[in-house]
Design an enzyme around this catalytic site. Structure first.
Site, mmCIF file in Angstrom:
data_model
loop_
_atom_site.group_PDB
_atom_site.id
_atom_site.type_symbol
_atom_site.label_atom_id
_atom_site.label_comp_id
_atom_site.label_asym_id
_atom_site.label_seq_id
_atom_site.Cartn_x
_atom_site.Cartn_y
_atom_site.Cartn_z
ATOM 1 N N ASP A 193 0.897 -1.436 -0.126
ATOM 2 C CA ASP A 193 0.074 -0.062 0.007
ATOM 3 C C ASP A 193 0.804 1.237 -0.077
ATOM 4 O O ASP A 193 1.551 1.360 0.915
ATOM 5 C CB ASP A 193 -0.948 -0.031 1.418
ATOM 6 C CG ASP A 193 -1.710 1.121 1.303
ATOM 7 O OD1 ASP A 193 -2.048 1.955 0.727
ATOM 8 O OD2 ASP A 193 -2.265 1.393 2.744
ATOM 9 N N HIS A 368 -3.406 4.520 7.202
ATOM 10 C CA HIS A 368 -2.165 3.956 6.361
ATOM 11 C C HIS A 368 -0.872 4.206 6.753
ATOM 12 O O HIS A 368 -0.549 5.166 7.718
ATOM 13 C CB HIS A 368 -2.381 4.693 4.929
ATOM 14 C CG HIS A 368 -3.867 4.341 4.294
ATOM 15 N ND1 HIS A 368 -3.956 3.242 3.452
ATOM 16 C CD2 HIS A 368 -4.721 5.166 4.257
ATOM 17 C CE1 HIS A 368 -5.243 3.186 3.118
ATOM 18 N NE2 HIS A 368 -5.809 4.476 3.634
#
Length: 556
Positions: A193, A368
């Site tokens: 990611d 994140h």
């Protein structure tokens, strides 16, 4: 190594935010990791959501074995109704993820035929030739997993969305041990990611918000309205805890907020103290300093509960002077205007508005991984090939550079975009062509209403130049024009000489009609096109504008 080829094909999510969807193929077996949507850019007029073009999967429908879900955010599950209407394959996901999927499929009448298979973090299961290992990761949502896909050519790891949170609110820890074990086994490829690659250091733990919530809940003089993503169960749990500790009753306002809390309660992710909840209708029954309202609409969506409350248009959520409104979420790129419009309305109501202003402790933390967490996972896994995923091109590029700088931990770094075919065999990895990808625009949230590019182009055309409707009355028997043509204009301003322009336009149409033969006038398709072309030429010459021109023939 076996002589077969392993292909990994991102169908969305690389070079854009959202639409995360990736096909993994070996021989006659394909598994799909995630099936996300994205929200439209401003130029996609009248489009509600955008989903990936799955032509590749449809062409290979007999080979698609399953869709594997990493977690329940819309950019990972939002396209499922459209994909399942084309391909009815089993869907694997964790308990909480599938609870979201059920609601989505039920809304589209697809739940009865869907094959939903629950997986537990840590579990291994077979799909076709692949063995899948779901590994617990932490994120802003609960019950999230990374996927290790065992193939005949080696293991590939897809992290899904993650951050390494050492103190998650549900105490379900990131399974670093599983990643480290794979690091000992010569992992073929790591897909990681890229969302937060531009941020240095570590992403703060979800618990970092607790101290700010405690301060806000203690100091708020009157009602407290808190808006966050309805899927942020960790955040909602912290808000309920802070409300309870400060003697405030909690009301849920907004459909998505109610649905998410109900699912989280049923599955044991939110433990509500007895009597802590009140209904929206009871908000006015309690003293203002004894109420906390959890309200949906943190991105300024036009008809959301918060947007309506901000303009005093909500039945129960009334925001009054000295009320406190907390926006506990990040601003998604592209939503800035609508969010700041809502914030402006809240200030007009003399409310105290608190949003992600960079203060410490924060009112919002990301879900994140930042740079140090990305490096940590790369160091643990030590893959032969590293491929950044999930993000716009600059983020993929920066992520690739971060991995390249880690000599010794990564074999080779490869950059991909949606549609690229990454092929592995016993000789190594390479890009091996492209497949058709793109976006499918969905209008009005309706399953069948796919909006063609031509429609979007017409909408843009209308929004910029308006339209002109010449109405011509023709006698069916004689073929004669019965009266002077009418000109209707909408969204088109001819300038200061409006009347003269209309008169000249009528003259242009009459000249076209007079220069046409009786056969042409009798053929309405031909005469419409002739009128359109001549009028278009005149308008472009006199105004430098290009409105949409739609001649209408009235038969008398």
């Amino acid at each position: 190594m076996p002589s077969g080829k392993l292909q990994v094909i991102p169908l969305g999510g690389l070079g854009e935010f959202g639409m995360n969807c990736m096909a993994v193929r070996y021989g006659d077996d394909i598994v799909v990791i995630d099936a996300g949507m994205m929200f439209p850019e401003a130029e996609l007029l009248g489009v509600d959501i955008v989903v990936p073009d799955i032509s590749y999967l449809v062409e290979n429908r007999d080979k698609v074995r399953a869709i594997l879900l990493t977690h329940g955010h819309e950019d990972h599950i939002g396209a499922l109704p459209w994909i399942l209407s084309e391909l009815n394959v089993p869907i694997y996901g964790t308990e909480f993820t599938l609870a979201y999927v059920e609601g989505k499929l039920e809304e589209h009448g697809l739940l009865d035929d869907a094959d939903l298979i629950e997986i537990r973090p840590g579990a291994r299961f077979k799909v076709g030739i692949f063995t899948i290992h779901a590994m617990q990761v932490t994120h802003s949502l609960v019950d999230c997993v990374a996927l290790a896909v065992h193939t005949p050519l080696g293991v590939i790891i897809h992290t899904g969305d993650f951050k390494v949170d050492p103190t998650p609110t549900d105490n379900r820890l990131f399974d670093l041990h599983a990643f480290a074990e794979y690091g000992k086994e010569n992992v073929l490829a790591l897909f990681q990611d890229s969302t937060n690659v531009e941020r240095r250091g570590y992403t703060p733990s979800e618990r970092a918000v607790r101290a700010r919530f405690a301060e806000i809940f203690h100091r708020a003089p009157r009602r407290l309205f808190l808006s966050c993503f309805s899927s942020s169960i960790h955040r909602i749990n912290l808000a309920i805890e802070a409300a309870y500790n400060n003697g405030r009753k909690v009301a849920l306002v907004g459909r998505s907020m109610n649905e998410s809390v109900e699912i989280a309660q049923d599955l044991g992710y939110i433990d509500m103290p007895e009597g802590a909840f009140i209904t929206p209708g009871q908000i006015r029954d309690y003293a203002p300093e004894k109420v906390c309202v959890l309200i949906s609409g943190t991105q300024g969506e036009p008809m959301s509960a918060l947007s309506r409350a901000a303009v005093d248009n909500h039945k129960h959520a009334k925001i009054e002077p000295n009320d406190t409104v907390v926006l506990s979420s990040r601003i998604i790129p592209g939503n800035e205007k609508s969010i700041y419009r809502v914030i402006d309305h809240l200030f007009r109501r003399n409310a105290h508005v608190i949003y992600d202003d960079g203060s410490t402790p924060p009112v919002h933390v990301s879900g994140h991984a930042s740079q140090e967490e990305l490096r940590l996972i790369i160091n643990l896994v030590r893959p032969r090939y590293f491929i950044p995923v999930h993000g716009e091109y600059r983020q993929l590029k920066l992520h690739a550079e971060l991995a390249q700088a880690m000599r010794g931990a990564v074999g080779q770094v490869l950059m991909m975009e949606s549609g690229d075919v990454l092929e592995f065999d016993e000789l190594g990895a390479r890009k091996a062509g492209k497949v058709k990808v793109g976006r499918v625009c969905i209008d009005s949230g309706s399953m069948g209403e796919v909006v063609e590019d031509l429609v979007i182009r017409d909408r843009r055309h209308l929004s910029e130049d308006g339209f002109v409707l010449p109405i011509i009355a023709i006698n069916k028997l004689t073929g004669q024009v019965e009266s002077v043509p009418e000109i209707v204009m909408r969204g088109f301003a001819p300038g200061s000489e409006g009347d003269a322009f209309v008169e000249k336009s009528r003259e242009t149409i009459m000249k076209t009609l007079e220069a046409s033969s009786p056969e042409e006038i009798a053929d309405y398709g031909v005469i419409k096109e002739k009128v359109r072309q001549d009028l278009k030429r005149y308008i472009a010459k006199s105004t430098q504008r290009r409105p949409l021109i739609m001649p209408v023939i009235l038969e008398i």
